[in-house]
Design a protein around this motif. Structure first.
Motif, PDB file in Angstrom:
ATOM      1  N   ILE A   1       9.939 -24.180  75.351  1.00  0.00           N
ATOM      2  CA  ILE A   1      10.433 -24.166  76.634  1.00  0.00           C
ATOM      3  C   ILE A   1      10.674 -22.487  77.196  1.00  0.00           C
ATOM      4  N   LEU A   2      11.027 -21.838  76.023  1.00  0.00           N
ATOM      5  CA  LEU A   2      11.135 -20.332  76.626  1.00  0.00           C
ATOM      6  C   LEU A   2       9.520 -19.682  76.592  1.00  0.00           C
ATOM      7  N   GLN A   3       8.736 -20.136  76.119  1.00  0.00           N
ATOM      8  CA  GLN A   3       7.503 -19.903  76.277  1.00  0.00           C
ATOM      9  C   GLN A   3       6.907 -20.248  77.738  1.00  0.00           C
ATOM     10  N   GLU A   4       7.287 -21.368  77.979  1.00  0.00           N
ATOM     11  CA  GLU A   4       6.922 -21.731  79.286  1.00  0.00           C
ATOM     12  C   GLU A   4       7.637 -21.000  80.449  1.00  0.00           C
ATOM     13  N   GLN A   5       8.873 -20.770  80.170  1.00  0.00           N
ATOM     14  CA  GLN A   5       9.608 -20.043  81.346  1.00  0.00           C
ATOM     15  C   GLN A   5       9.510 -18.779  81.539  1.00  0.00           C
ATOM     16  N   LEU A   6       8.904 -18.088  80.240  1.00  0.00           N
ATOM     17  CA  LEU A   6       8.744 -16.551  80.504  1.00  0.00           C
ATOM     18  C   LEU A   6       7.338 -16.394  80.730  1.00  0.00           C
ATOM     19  N   GLY A   7       6.392 -17.451  80.427  1.00  0.00           N
ATOM     20  CA  GLY A   7       5.076 -17.251  80.652  1.00  0.00           C
ATOM     21  C   GLY A   7       4.540 -16.184  79.790  1.00  0.00           C
ATOM     22  N   THR A   8       4.913 -16.109  78.528  1.00  0.00           N
ATOM     23  CA  THR A   8       4.461 -15.154  77.450  1.00  0.00           C
ATOM     24  C   THR A   8       4.290 -15.889  76.111  1.00  0.00           C
ATOM     25  N   SER A   9       3.333 -15.628  75.313  1.00  0.00           N
ATOM     26  CA  SER A   9       3.410 -15.917  74.077  1.00  0.00           C
ATOM     27  C   SER A   9       4.389 -15.497  72.916  1.00  0.00           C
ATOM     28  N   PRO A  10       5.279 -16.222  72.111  1.00  0.00           N
ATOM     29  CA  PRO A  10       6.039 -15.666  71.114  1.00  0.00           C
ATOM     30  C   PRO A  10       5.559 -14.826  70.041  1.00  0.00           C
ATOM     31  N   LEU A  11       6.206 -13.757  69.615  1.00  0.00           N
ATOM     32  CA  LEU A  11       6.078 -12.707  68.470  1.00  0.00           C
ATOM     33  C   LEU A  11       7.127 -13.253  67.319  1.00  0.00           C
ATOM     34  N   TYR A  12       6.677 -13.642  66.171  1.00  0.00           N
ATOM     35  CA  TYR A  12       7.501 -14.024  64.996  1.00  0.00           C
ATOM     36  C   TYR A  12       7.715 -12.526  64.223  1.00  0.00           C
ATOM     37  N   LEU A  13       8.891 -11.939  64.095  1.00  0.00           N
ATOM     38  CA  LEU A  13       8.916 -10.681  63.692  1.00  0.00           C
ATOM     39  C   LEU A  13      10.057 -10.665  62.622  1.00  0.00           C
ATOM     40  N   ASP A  14      10.369  -9.483  61.843  1.00  0.00           N
ATOM     41  CA  ASP A  14      11.526  -9.189  61.208  1.00  0.00           C
ATOM     42  C   ASP A  14      12.061  -7.787  61.673  1.00  0.00           C
ATOM     43  N   PRO A  15      13.181  -7.391  61.021  1.00  0.00           N
ATOM     44  CA  PRO A  15      13.868  -6.195  61.663  1.00  0.00           C
ATOM     45  C   PRO A  15      13.072  -5.184  61.502  1.00  0.00           C
ATOM     46  N   GLU A  16      12.209  -4.856  60.053  1.00  0.00           N
ATOM     47  CA  GLU A  16      11.223  -3.868  60.089  1.00  0.00           C
ATOM     48  C   GLU A  16      10.037  -3.672  60.812  1.00  0.00           C
ATOM     49  N   THR A  17       9.512  -4.777  61.228  1.00  0.00           N
ATOM     50  CA  THR A  17       8.192  -4.937  62.066  1.00  0.00           C
ATOM     51  C   THR A  17       8.817  -4.514  63.569  1.00  0.00           C
ATOM     52  N   LEU A  18       9.818  -4.921  63.889  1.00  0.00           N
ATOM     53  CA  LEU A  18      10.503  -4.706  65.403  1.00  0.00           C
ATOM     54  C   LEU A  18      10.769  -3.303  65.587  1.00  0.00           C
TER      55      LEU A  18
END
Length: 428
Positions: free
Chosen positions: A99-116
């Protein structure tokens, strides 16, 4: 759900008590909130979570020193208008990322604090950053409060990184499924007559299928799928949400199956600071002349991560007739292990695997449902042995008592009170 300072969320009409919203209602809630709020969304997606976790482990009753959510509660207090959405229907909870992907029109990124910390976001753009958070299970030695406290620390680290980059954000903390389920049975659906057995509850998500052509050839299911890596201390990550259900992001690239060998490959990204992560189940099918039938065995489980490999050999207990599936309540590598490191110096000593309610079938799959399951529990369980030994002990006591009764002898002469007394000569 809350936002950074200066970006209040629009107020929502409070639903009726006990109301459970559907996927369409949730989409309406999020559309209204994201229209006026920041477009950089932080989704903290936990394996399991319920409002009772905040009541039991949080500072709800004023005991903030012993709260498992100090960072989260501080953010909610500082936010201009935090929003607590009503309960969501369990089957629809996995649709939140979509739902969030459809609302924002962007693909999700699965991260952790070190990668962020290595990523630079655009303050005026849209982004969907998803952070997976685990939850304790009965098979873990870590208490739920300790796990929730660790998740709260992850939330604090992520928010500190976002604030340091001066990025406005909208944060959401939710879960794929509840940690506490209260099953309510309508009186109208109860049968009038007595029943011998009740039907078991349905599984929360269907089995994972690998298809060769139009039909599936490998089925895999686990209630909880967990890996832990030793990095100075044991760090745990749950893979259930990424593997099963509507929100699954796992790839099966590299999986194969034929009449003699099956190989199930689960491909993940950004697991425990490893960019590439693969979990591989290798199975084989052989004919045994002693039993006169084909059997399949789970030969080994492999982990491949950033060019490294850890291999676990399975014990001979992980086997079943080739027409059946194999099922076990708990398959682990560290407590009553069914999976053991291939060598003492192997990288597998740095890993722990834990599969709860594990079930797999690699041959003779006829549909989307498992065949009859061959369970790992043996007939002679500790309870059965205790019953047999107790019965044997009681049988020995009874036998000894009967033997003593049979050996009793009565006197062959008795005193006659009317006649002369029995004289017993005595030697002087």
């Amino acid at each position: 759900m809350w936002s950074s300072e200066g970006y209040p969320l629009p107020q929502q009409v409070a639903p009726l008590a006990g109301h459970i919203i559907s996927e369409s209602q949730l989409a309406s809630y999020l559309k209204t909130a994201l229209t006026s709020g920041p477009q950089n969304v932080l989704l903290f997606l936990q394996d399991k979570l319920s409002m009772d976790d905040f009541t039991v482990y949080g500072g709800v009753f004023g005991n903030k020193q012993d709260s498992a959510f100090p960072a989260l509660e501080a953010e909610l207090r500082s936010s201009a208008s935090p929003l607590v959405l009503p309960a969501l229907s369990w089957p629809d909870s996995g649709a939140v990322p979509r739902i969030l992907q459809e609302q924002l029109g962007t693909s999700p990124l699965y991260l952790d604090p070190e990668t962020l910390s290595q990523l630079r976001l655009n303050a005026s753009g849209s982004s969907l950053l998803i952070f997976r958070l685990p939850y304790s299970t009965d098979a873990d030695m870590i208490s739920p409060k300790a796990v929730l406290s660790g998740n709260d620390d992850i939330i604090r680290q992520v928010l500190n990184i976002i604030k340091a980059q001066a990025i406005p954000y909208t944060a959401i903390y939710t879960a794929v499924r509840p940690s506490r389920v209260i099953q309510e049975v309508s009186l109208e659906t109860l049968p009038v007559a007595r029943t011998l057995l009740q039907a078991p509850a349905s599984e929360p998500y269907p089995p994972l299928e690998f298809r060769s052509g139009a039909s599936p050839c490998i089925l895999f299911w686990a209630e909880n799928l967990t890996v832990s890596h030793f990095q100075g201390q044991w760090r745990r990550h749950g893979l259930s949400a990424q593997t099963f259900g509507s929100s699954a992001s796992v790839s099966l690239t590299g999986s194969t199956c034929n009449q003699t060998h099956s190989r199930l490959v689960l491909n993940y990204q950004n697991i425990l600071n490893f960019r590439t992560f693969r979990l591989i189940f290798s199975m084989s099918r052989r004919f045994y002349q002693v039993s006169g039938r084909h059997w399949f065995t789970l030969d080994q489980v492999e982990l491949e991560y950033d060019g490294q490999k850890a291999t676990f050999n399975s014990s001979r207990n992980i086997y079943a007739p080739s027409e059946y599936s194999y099922r076990c309540k708990s398959v682990t590598s560290f407590r009553d292990p069914l999976l053991t490191p291939r060598t003492a110096n192997d990288n597998a000593t740095l890993w722990r695997l834990s599969f709860d309610d594990f079930q797999i079938q690699g041959f003779n799959v006829t549909g989307s449902d498992f065949s009859y399951a061959s369970d790992c529990a043996s007939f002679f369980t500790p309870g059965v042995w205790m019953g047999l030994l107790t019965s044997l002990l009681m049988l020995l006591v009874l036998t000894y008592g009967l033997h003593m009764i049979i050996q009793l002898r009565t006197m062959d002469r008795f005193d006659d009170p009317k006649g002369p007394a029995i004289a017993v000569p005595q030697n002087e």
